[in-house]
Motif scaffolding. Sequence first.
Motif, PDB file in Angstrom:
ATOM      1  N   ASP A 194       0.814  -1.212   0.000  1.00  0.00           N
ATOM      2  CA  ASP A 194       0.000   0.000   0.000  1.00  0.00           C
ATOM      3  C   ASP A 194       0.848   1.263   0.000  1.00  0.00           C
ATOM      4  O   ASP A 194       1.985   1.261   0.440  1.00  0.00           O
ATOM      5  CB  ASP A 194      -0.897   0.049   1.243  1.00  0.00           C
ATOM      6  CG  ASP A 194      -1.896  -1.081   1.302  1.00  0.00           C
ATOM      7  OD1 ASP A 194      -2.635  -1.256   0.317  1.00  0.00           O
ATOM      8  OD2 ASP A 194      -1.933  -1.773   2.323  1.00  0.00           O
ATOM      9  N   LEU A 195       0.213   2.339  -0.445  1.00  0.00           N
ATOM     10  CA  LEU A 195       0.749   3.672  -0.277  1.00  0.00           C
ATOM     11  C   LEU A 195       0.007   4.286   0.909  1.00  0.00           C
ATOM     12  O   LEU A 195      -1.214   4.427   0.873  1.00  0.00           O
ATOM     13  CB  LEU A 195       0.517   4.524  -1.533  1.00  0.00           C
ATOM     14  CG  LEU A 195       0.813   6.016  -1.400  1.00  0.00           C
ATOM     15  CD1 LEU A 195       2.282   6.246  -1.073  1.00  0.00           C
ATOM     16  CD2 LEU A 195       0.415   6.756  -2.647  1.00  0.00           C
ATOM     17  N   SER A 196       0.722   4.601   1.957  1.00  0.00           N
ATOM     18  CA  SER A 196       0.123   5.227   3.137  1.00  0.00           C
ATOM     19  C   SER A 196       0.327   6.729   3.044  1.00  0.00           C
ATOM     20  O   SER A 196       1.464   7.213   3.101  1.00  0.00           O
ATOM     21  CB  SER A 196       0.769   4.703   4.420  1.00  0.00           C
ATOM     22  OG  SER A 196       0.588   3.317   4.530  1.00  0.00           O
ATOM     23  N   ILE A 197      -0.765   7.468   2.890  1.00  0.00           N
ATOM     24  CA  ILE A 197      -0.698   8.927   2.794  1.00  0.00           C
ATOM     25  C   ILE A 197      -0.406   9.494   4.181  1.00  0.00           C
ATOM     26  O   ILE A 197      -1.105   9.197   5.141  1.00  0.00           O
ATOM     27  CB  ILE A 197      -2.013   9.505   2.230  1.00  0.00           C
ATOM     28  CG1 ILE A 197      -2.302   8.933   0.839  1.00  0.00           C
ATOM     29  CG2 ILE A 197      -1.976  11.028   2.209  1.00  0.00           C
ATOM     30  CD1 ILE A 197      -1.249   9.255  -0.192  1.00  0.00           C
ATOM     31  N   THR A 198       0.634  10.323   4.271  1.00  0.00           N
ATOM     32  CA  THR A 198       1.014  10.931   5.546  1.00  0.00           C
ATOM     33  C   THR A 198       0.681  12.419   5.607  1.00  0.00           C
ATOM     34  O   THR A 198       0.516  12.972   6.685  1.00  0.00           O
ATOM     35  CB  THR A 198       2.520  10.738   5.806  1.00  0.00           C
ATOM     36  OG1 THR A 198       3.256  11.258   4.694  1.00  0.00           O
ATOM     37  CG2 THR A 198       2.848   9.262   5.987  1.00  0.00           C
ATOM     38  N   ASP A 199       0.607  13.076   4.436  1.00  0.00           N
ATOM     39  CA  ASP A 199       0.325  14.514   4.390  1.00  0.00           C
ATOM     40  C   ASP A 199      -0.445  14.859   3.126  1.00  0.00           C
ATOM     41  O   ASP A 199      -0.285  14.199   2.096  1.00  0.00           O
ATOM     42  CB  ASP A 199       1.630  15.332   4.375  1.00  0.00           C
ATOM     43  CG  ASP A 199       2.375  15.249   5.682  1.00  0.00           C
ATOM     44  OD1 ASP A 199       1.855  15.766   6.683  1.00  0.00           O
ATOM     45  OD2 ASP A 199       3.470  14.671   5.695  1.00  0.00           O
ATOM     46  N   GLU A 200      -1.253  15.902   3.212  1.00  0.00           N
ATOM     47  CA  GLU A 200      -1.925  16.443   2.033  1.00  0.00           C
ATOM     48  C   GLU A 200      -1.786  17.953   2.035  1.00  0.00           C
ATOM     49  O   GLU A 200      -1.841  18.591   3.093  1.00  0.00           O
ATOM     50  CB  GLU A 200      -3.397  16.041   1.991  1.00  0.00           C
ATOM     51  CG  GLU A 200      -3.583  14.598   1.603  1.00  0.00           C
ATOM     52  CD  GLU A 200      -4.991  14.286   1.116  1.00  0.00           C
ATOM     53  OE1 GLU A 200      -5.119  13.273   0.427  1.00  0.00           O
ATOM     54  OE2 GLU A 200      -5.926  15.043   1.412  1.00  0.00           O
ATOM     55  N   TYR A 201      -1.589  18.497   0.853  1.00  0.00           N
ATOM     56  CA  TYR A 201      -1.402  19.927   0.666  1.00  0.00           C
ATOM     57  C   TYR A 201      -2.259  20.391  -0.506  1.00  0.00           C
ATOM     58  O   TYR A 201      -2.754  19.597  -1.289  1.00  0.00           O
ATOM     59  CB  TYR A 201       0.069  20.239   0.313  1.00  0.00           C
ATOM     60  CG  TYR A 201       1.071  19.722   1.308  1.00  0.00           C
ATOM     61  CD1 TYR A 201       1.466  20.487   2.389  1.00  0.00           C
ATOM     62  CD2 TYR A 201       1.650  18.461   1.147  1.00  0.00           C
ATOM     63  CE1 TYR A 201       2.403  20.025   3.299  1.00  0.00           C
ATOM     64  CE2 TYR A 201       2.584  17.984   2.055  1.00  0.00           C
ATOM     65  CZ  TYR A 201       2.958  18.766   3.128  1.00  0.00           C
ATOM     66  OH  TYR A 201       3.885  18.300   4.018  1.00  0.00           O
ATOM     67  N   ARG A 202      -2.367  21.707  -0.648  1.00  0.00           N
ATOM     68  CA  ARG A 202      -2.940  22.339  -1.838  1.00  0.00           C
ATOM     69  C   ARG A 202      -1.814  23.104  -2.509  1.00  0.00           C
ATOM     70  O   ARG A 202      -1.106  23.878  -1.861  1.00  0.00           O
ATOM     71  CB  ARG A 202      -4.075  23.306  -1.490  1.00  0.00           C
ATOM     72  CG  ARG A 202      -5.288  22.642  -0.928  1.00  0.00           C
ATOM     73  CD  ARG A 202      -6.013  21.891  -2.004  1.00  0.00           C
ATOM     74  NE  ARG A 202      -7.170  21.210  -1.421  1.00  0.00           N
ATOM     75  CZ  ARG A 202      -7.892  20.343  -2.057  1.00  0.00           C
ATOM     76  NH1 ARG A 202      -7.617  20.030  -3.299  1.00  0.00           N
ATOM     77  NH2 ARG A 202      -8.900  19.766  -1.480  1.00  0.00           N
ATOM     78  N   ILE A 203      -1.631  22.885  -3.796  1.00  0.00           N
ATOM     79  CA  ILE A 203      -0.598  23.581  -4.557  1.00  0.00           C
ATOM     80  C   ILE A 203      -1.176  24.898  -5.062  1.00  0.00           C
ATOM     81  O   ILE A 203      -2.275  24.918  -5.620  1.00  0.00           O
ATOM     82  CB  ILE A 203      -0.127  22.716  -5.746  1.00  0.00           C
ATOM     83  CG1 ILE A 203       0.490  21.408  -5.249  1.00  0.00           C
ATOM     84  CG2 ILE A 203       0.845  23.482  -6.630  1.00  0.00           C
ATOM     85  CD1 ILE A 203       1.753  21.582  -4.464  1.00  0.00           C
TER      86      ILE A 203
END
Length: 94
Positions: free
Chosen positions: A43-52
């Motif tokens: 799996d890919l575990s998402i650790t952070d999300e941002y807006r560009i």
Amino acid sequence: MTSWRNSVAGATALAVKDSRVALLGGYGPHHDRLSVGTLDSEDLSITDEYRIVLPNGRPLPKHTQMIGRGPDLHVLSDNDWYRLCLEDIPQATP
């Protein structure tokens, strides 16, 4: 060939360095989303999300082209070309 599951829908650009991954883009209001995470064997575990956003803080135009090459994300907007390296994105602290 190897594949990994992830929860990010509609990403249009991929940057990879070692086990760290960034997915850029998404459907509708998520066209400017940057999801960063780590790969394990399945799996890919998402650790952070941002807006560009553009350097002036304005949102990305809807028809911005986004391309991933190795550890770099390239954002082409009008006559401007921006590059974001995966190494420049802060890593989540455990």
